[in-house]
Enzyme design. Structure first.
Site, short mmCIF file in Angstrom:
data_model
loop_
_atom_site.label_atom_id
_atom_site.label_comp_id
_atom_site.label_asym_id
_atom_site.label_seq_id
_atom_site.Cartn_x
_atom_site.Cartn_y
_atom_site.Cartn_z
N HIS A 1 0.79 -1.19 -0.22
CA HIS A 1 -0.07 0.10 0.04
C HIS A 1 0.84 1.41 -0.01
O HIS A 1 1.99 1.30 0.65
CB HIS A 1 -0.95 -0.14 1.20
N ASP B 1 -7.63 1.45 -5.13
CA ASP B 1 -8.49 0.62 -4.19
C ASP B 1 -9.59 1.33 -3.50
O ASP B 1 -9.43 2.50 -3.12
CB ASP B 1 -7.83 -0.32 -3.44
N GLU C 1 -9.03 -12.44 4.69
CA GLU C 1 -7.71 -11.74 5.52
C GLU C 1 -8.47 -12.12 6.94
O GLU C 1 -7.86 -12.72 7.89
CB GLU C 1 -7.42 -10.66 5.46
ZN ZN Z 1 -3.35 -4.85 1.99
#
Ligand code: ZN
Length: 340
Positions: A19, A139, A201
């Protein structure tokens, strides 16, 4: 032969899950803080190094938000992006798909065109001066809901910077169902972007199925819980849908309790195309070189095994065929000399 850590450090690498703001190292944060003396972030590198020592997830969020607060104009964006590429070049990361969240900046008043110009300018300079090739994944911060999704899809499709290759979805998974983002992914895919949402996740395998069926995911960010569902693992393996695994991040966020319990080996044994990534490296006290070291230990790999893992990332990338062949050849050439 070269010891494995040295081998990994010099190995030409590709990174697919990392990121933008989450890659701000203490060195970069010090530079940003110096541009904004009114911020509460220390500008002294030593104090900053202490500030960055990872304590727990709440502390990570704290650091993350204080860095977000330092990204106030297009010049901050440009500086951050270029300096991330410099940190990557030092690890011999030759290619990276960097996950960028334009909504965080446009919401804070940076015009969308200025934001896009800043990252593109940094990308071109990084490629010319450092030899590191950057591509973007724009994103949606999932927690910000449909408004953020709309804005992200609009910027991606209307401004469509040259370096943009994919469309993603991040933020918390719990309470943020993936299917609600289908219309935005449909638009991005229709515009020619690849679909790469985070999924599985911190939630179970159903989230990964949702990402595949509703968002038409071509790669899965994390996908940690895939190992709970043998059918899903078989599906990922059969369709060569890669997982972007970030071991240290999974421990930091407590998605996995300890590194020894990490399901990386299970994924590999199921035949899934696994890639190794660093997510938010300085904030989790890691970098891509360290993550390959972790993977080598968990999988019991030697230099040739690590090189094969690095080639997985090349295969799973959105480079064109020629770019993939060139980077794979670089890995082979390095391994032939340094891996003996
Ligand atoms: Zn990530």
């Amino acid at each position: 032969m070269t010891d494995l850590t040295t081998f990994i450090a010099g190995l030409p690498k590709a990174e697919l899950h990392v990121h933008h703001v989450g890659s701000a190292s203490p060195r970069i944060v010090a530079e940003l803080a110096a541009r904004h003396p009114d911020s509460k972030v220390p500008t002294d590198p030593e104090a900053l190094a202490d500030y960055f020592v990872f304590r727990d997830f709440a502390h990570f969020i704290d650091i993350y938000l204080s860095v977000v607060d330092l990204i106030r104009d297009a010049e901050d964006v440009r500086l951050l992006t270029y300096e991330i590429a410099r940190d990557m070049a030092r690890q011999n990361i030759r290619y990276a798909e960097l996950t960028v969240t334009p909504y965080s900046s446009t919401r804070r008043g940076i015009p969308d065109t200025a934001f896009v110009e800043a990252i593109e300018d940094a990308r071109k300079a990084a490629e010319a001066e450092l030899g590191t090739v950057l591509r973007w994944c724009f994103d949606i911060p999932g927690e910000a809901g449909p408004e953020a999704a709309e804005e992200t899809a609009r910027i991606a499709c209307e401004l469509r910077p040259e370096g943009l290759v994919s469309f993603g979805l991040g933020g918390p998974e719990i309470g943020v169902p993936r299917p609600q983002f289908k219309p935005y992914f449909d638009r991005a895919i229709a515009a020619g972007l690849h679909s790469v949402p985070h999924a599985g996740e911190t939630t179970g395998p159903q989230t990964i199925w949702d990402a595949l069926t509703e968002l038409r995911a071509e790669r899965i960010g994390h996908g940690t819980s895939s190992v709970q569902d043998p059918k899903l693992l078989a599906h990922l393996a059969e369709h060569r849908i890669p997982l972007e695994v970030c071991p240290t991040s999974n421990i930091a966020t407590r998605a996995v309790a300890t590194l020894d319990e990490h399901p990386l080996k299970q994924m590999v044994e199921a035949g899934v195309l696994v890639t190794i990534n660093s997510d938010d490296p300085p904030m989790f006290g890691t970098d891509l070189t360290a993550e390959y070291g972790v993977a080598a230990r968990l999988l019991g790999l030697d230099a040739a095994g690590v090189a094969a893992l690095a080639k997985n990332a090349v295969e799973a990338s959105f480079l064109d065929a020629e770019g993939k062949a060139r980077l794979a050849a670089e890995i082979d050439a390095y391994t032939a000399v340094a891996g003996r």
